[in-house]
Motif scaffolding. Structure first.
Motif, mmCIF file in Angstrom:
data_model
loop_
_atom_site.group_PDB
_atom_site.id
_atom_site.type_symbol
_atom_site.label_atom_id
_atom_site.label_comp_id
_atom_site.label_asym_id
_atom_site.label_seq_id
_atom_site.Cartn_x
_atom_site.Cartn_y
_atom_site.Cartn_z
ATOM 1 N N UNK A 14 0.773 -1.278 -0.153
ATOM 2 C CA UNK A 14 0.107 0.050 0.096
ATOM 3 C C UNK A 14 1.009 1.273 -0.045
ATOM 4 N N UNK A 15 2.075 1.014 -0.354
ATOM 5 C CA UNK A 15 3.057 2.113 -0.144
ATOM 6 C C UNK A 15 2.801 3.438 -0.938
ATOM 7 N N UNK A 16 2.405 3.380 -2.268
ATOM 8 C CA UNK A 16 2.252 4.310 -3.190
ATOM 9 C C UNK A 16 0.822 4.906 -2.695
ATOM 10 N N UNK A 17 -0.062 4.242 -2.555
ATOM 11 C CA UNK A 17 -1.232 4.648 -2.181
ATOM 12 C C UNK A 17 -1.290 5.492 -0.873
ATOM 13 N N UNK A 18 -0.651 5.288 0.183
ATOM 14 C CA UNK A 18 -0.377 5.841 1.427
ATOM 15 C C UNK A 18 0.415 7.171 1.167
ATOM 16 N N UNK A 19 1.541 7.032 0.337
ATOM 17 C CA UNK A 19 2.156 8.138 0.128
ATOM 18 C C UNK A 19 1.522 9.440 -0.583
ATOM 19 N N UNK A 20 0.791 8.832 -1.572
ATOM 20 C CA UNK A 20 -0.414 9.842 -2.171
ATOM 21 C C UNK A 20 -1.145 10.550 -1.311
ATOM 22 N N UNK A 21 -1.765 9.726 -0.404
ATOM 23 C CA UNK A 21 -2.666 9.974 0.680
ATOM 24 C C UNK A 21 -2.025 11.256 1.700
ATOM 25 N N UNK A 22 -0.915 10.800 1.833
ATOM 26 C CA UNK A 22 -0.305 11.618 2.971
ATOM 27 C C UNK A 22 0.282 13.043 2.549
ATOM 28 N N UNK A 23 0.590 13.020 1.118
ATOM 29 C CA UNK A 23 1.156 14.196 0.515
ATOM 30 C C UNK A 23 0.098 15.026 0.032
ATOM 31 N N UNK A 24 -0.891 14.584 -0.465
ATOM 32 C CA UNK A 24 -2.287 15.294 -1.087
ATOM 33 C C UNK A 24 -3.244 15.653 0.033
ATOM 34 N N UNK A 25 -3.157 14.641 0.960
ATOM 35 C CA UNK A 25 -4.478 15.004 1.804
ATOM 36 C C UNK A 25 -4.245 15.046 3.457
ATOM 37 N N UNK A 26 -3.631 14.004 3.949
ATOM 38 C CA UNK A 26 -3.482 13.863 5.484
ATOM 39 C C UNK A 26 -2.565 15.017 5.821
ATOM 40 N N UNK A 27 -1.498 15.368 5.335
ATOM 41 C CA UNK A 27 -0.635 16.475 5.965
ATOM 42 C C UNK A 27 -1.390 17.775 5.808
ATOM 43 N N UNK A 28 -2.065 17.957 4.880
ATOM 44 C CA UNK A 28 -2.591 19.137 4.463
ATOM 45 C C UNK A 28 -3.879 19.339 5.683
ATOM 46 N N UNK A 29 -4.537 18.219 6.042
ATOM 47 C CA UNK A 29 -5.487 18.192 6.736
ATOM 48 C C UNK A 29 -5.087 18.409 8.311
ATOM 49 N N UNK A 30 -3.947 18.006 8.707
ATOM 50 C CA UNK A 30 -3.128 18.463 9.973
ATOM 51 C C UNK A 30 -2.839 19.875 10.345
ATOM 52 N N UNK A 31 -2.503 20.215 9.143
ATOM 53 C CA UNK A 31 -1.974 21.727 9.022
ATOM 54 C C UNK A 31 -3.245 22.569 9.004
ATOM 55 N N UNK A 32 -4.465 22.082 8.322
ATOM 56 C CA UNK A 32 -5.575 22.936 8.347
ATOM 57 C C UNK A 32 -6.449 23.007 10.008
ATOM 58 N N UNK A 33 -5.872 22.201 10.612
ATOM 59 C CA UNK A 33 -6.415 22.327 12.270
ATOM 60 C C UNK A 33 -5.963 23.726 12.640
ATOM 61 N N UNK A 34 -4.986 24.344 12.098
ATOM 62 C CA UNK A 34 -4.452 25.570 12.643
ATOM 63 C C UNK A 34 -3.712 25.571 13.799
ATOM 64 N N UNK A 35 -3.232 24.481 14.121
ATOM 65 C CA UNK A 35 -2.361 24.232 15.391
ATOM 66 C C UNK A 35 -0.932 23.912 15.114
ATOM 67 N N UNK A 36 -0.711 23.892 13.813
ATOM 68 C CA UNK A 36 0.660 23.951 13.435
ATOM 69 C C UNK A 36 1.023 24.839 12.287
ATOM 70 N N UNK A 37 2.500 25.054 12.244
ATOM 71 C CA UNK A 37 2.740 26.354 11.254
ATOM 72 C C UNK A 37 3.742 25.765 10.199
ATOM 73 N N UNK A 38 4.160 24.669 10.387
ATOM 74 C CA UNK A 38 4.618 23.779 9.230
ATOM 75 C C UNK A 38 5.002 22.426 9.445
ATOM 76 N N UNK A 39 5.200 21.554 8.406
ATOM 77 C CA UNK A 39 5.498 19.983 8.434
ATOM 78 C C UNK A 39 6.697 19.706 7.455
ATOM 79 N N UNK A 40 7.316 18.707 7.747
ATOM 80 C CA UNK A 40 8.149 18.452 6.769
ATOM 81 C C UNK A 40 8.088 16.608 6.897
ATOM 82 N N UNK A 41 8.362 16.278 5.670
ATOM 83 C CA UNK A 41 8.442 14.588 5.458
ATOM 84 C C UNK A 41 9.636 14.122 5.318
ATOM 85 N N UNK A 42 10.340 13.333 5.794
ATOM 86 C CA UNK A 42 11.439 12.642 5.395
ATOM 87 C C UNK A 42 11.455 11.020 5.500
ATOM 88 N N UNK A 43 12.372 10.480 4.708
ATOM 89 C CA UNK A 43 12.121 8.986 4.769
ATOM 90 C C UNK A 43 13.461 8.430 5.682
#
Length: 103
Positions: A14-43
């Motif tokens: 499920x790697x590719x599906x998860x990676x797409x979900x993380x980058x296009x939706x989940x990280x944006x949803x977390x930031x949209x809470x207004x409780x974080x100022x930035x995010x970075x993803x690393x391998x």
């Protein structure tokens, strides 16, 4: 400054599906809470005995109090979505970090 670090091991199937979900939706949803100022993803460059690939996302927030509000108000719903989509193909753990100084 507080860093909320979420480290996730994701199964290859499920790697590719998860990676797409993380980058296009989940990280944006977390930031949209207004409780974080930035995010970075690393391998994570360590091969796990269990297989899969491991990543970390670090979210920046101003205080432990703001992070606690995220836990109370937003985290259950956001975590539930990932669990529904990826179930036992995803293992995550969370770490709270305090930034002492940047050089």
């Amino acid at each position: 400054m507080i860093l909320y670090n979420v480290t996730t091991n994701i199964h290859e199937s499920v790697h590719d599906l998860w990676m797409n979900w993380m980058q296009s939706k989940h990280i944006k949803d977390v930031l949209a809470t207004g409780k974080f100022t930035s995010a970075r993803m690393v391998r994570v460059l360590v091969e796990e005995e269990m297989g899969g690939k491991t990543y970390a996302v670090q979210y920046t927030t101003d205080s432990l109090e703001t992070l606690q509000k995220y836990y109370d108000e937003d985290a259950p719903k956001l975590r539930e979505e990932g669990a529904m989509l990826f179930g036992d193909k995803m293992v995550a753990f969370r770490t709270e970090l305090e930034l002492i100084r940047e050089f």
